[in-house]
Design an enzyme around this catalytic site. Structure first.
Site, PDB file in Angstrom:
ATOM      1  N   ASP A 135       2.664   2.681   2.605  1.00 36.77           N
ATOM      2  CA  ASP A 135       2.770   3.283   3.585  1.00 36.77           C
ATOM      3  C   ASP A 135       4.028   3.258   4.345  1.00 36.77           C
ATOM      4  OD1 ASP A 135      -0.064   3.899   3.728  1.00 36.77           O
ATOM      5  OD2 ASP A 135      -0.772   2.258   4.886  1.00 36.77           O
ATOM      6  N   CYS A 148       0.780  -1.154  -0.045  1.00 37.85           N
ATOM      7  CA  CYS A 148      -0.144   0.041  -0.011  1.00 37.85           C
ATOM      8  C   CYS A 148       0.768   1.259  -0.079  1.00 37.85           C
ATOM      9  CB  CYS A 148      -1.068  -0.057   1.149  1.00 37.85           C
ATOM     10  SG  CYS A 148      -0.016   0.130   2.626  1.00 37.85           S
ATOM     11  N   CYS A 187      -2.617  -1.487   8.715  1.00 41.05           N
ATOM     12  CA  CYS A 187      -2.017  -0.210   9.499  1.00 41.05           C
ATOM     13  C   CYS A 187      -1.674  -0.483  10.957  1.00 41.05           C
ATOM     14  CB  CYS A 187      -3.086   0.707   9.210  1.00 41.05           C
ATOM     15  SG  CYS A 187      -3.279   1.297   7.737  1.00 41.05           S
ATOM     16  N   CYS A 231      -2.175   6.569   4.437  1.00 45.42           N
ATOM     17  CA  CYS A 231      -3.182   6.771   4.708  1.00 45.42           C
ATOM     18  C   CYS A 231      -4.038   7.160   6.094  1.00 45.42           C
ATOM     19  CB  CYS A 231      -4.306   5.449   4.208  1.00 45.42           C
ATOM     20  SG  CYS A 231      -3.930   4.048   5.203  1.00 45.42           S
TER      21      CYS A 231
END
Length: 173
Positions: free
Chosen positions: A82, A80, A150, A107
């Site tokens: 991150d 993603c 996350c 995000c």
């Protein structure tokens, strides 16, 4: 032309990434309106805890990575994009975390996970910090299943920061 109300969210949108601590908002598209409120309609895809930590992140910053009382964890998720840097400053006398800071490019859920992680680390013993699980973070933030990675990043960053500090301080794992 679309006649209905358009509701957009910056949380989890693949084209929107925010760098917290770097002072910039990186987006592939520019929006001329608030991504959380449009035409008077509030987007409720995320729990208020995520929105709170995203809009008002706590403990953003950096510590001197070369200092012997600072541990740095730098982790990323290639899938993603991150990237999370979490640093802890430890009192060498009692091995308690005096300060925790972060910088994250990602995000809203990644930023919120980092922010919440630094909050719970303050005053915590290193051994207790190693026992923090992504579930603790995700349950507090009420992350949706697609955003659990996350909280896993935050857990990994905590563990990496503690390991880095222990390596510098010559403490056994």
């Amino acid at each position: 032309m679309f006649a209905g109300k358009l509701i957009l969210s910056r949380f989890g949108a693949p084209t929107a990434k925010r760098a917290v601590g770097l002072g910039k908002l990186f987006t592939a598209k520019r929006f001329a309106f608030s991504p959380l409120v449009l035409n008077g309609v509030m987007r409720r895809s995320y729990h208020e805890n995520v929105i709170d930590h995203y809009e008002k992140p706590r403990n953003v910053g950096s510590l001197d990575a070369k200092s012997k009382d600072v541990g740095t964890g730098l982790v990323g998720a290639p899938a993603c994009g991150d990237v999370m840097k979490l640093q802890i400053q430890v009192n060498k006398d009692d091995n308690k975390i005096e300060k925790a800071v972060f910088k994250t490019f990602g995000c809203g859920s990644a930023i919120a996970s980092s922010s919440y992680a630094t909050e719970i680390l303050h005053g915590m013993h290193l051994d207790d910090a190693m026992n923090i699980k992504n579930k603790d973070i995700s349950e507090h933030l009420k992350l949706p299943p697609v955003k659990l990675h996350c909280s896993m990043l935050a857990e990994d960053a905590i563990k990496a920061a503690v390991k880095d500090y222990r390596k510098k301080a010559d403490l056994a794992d």
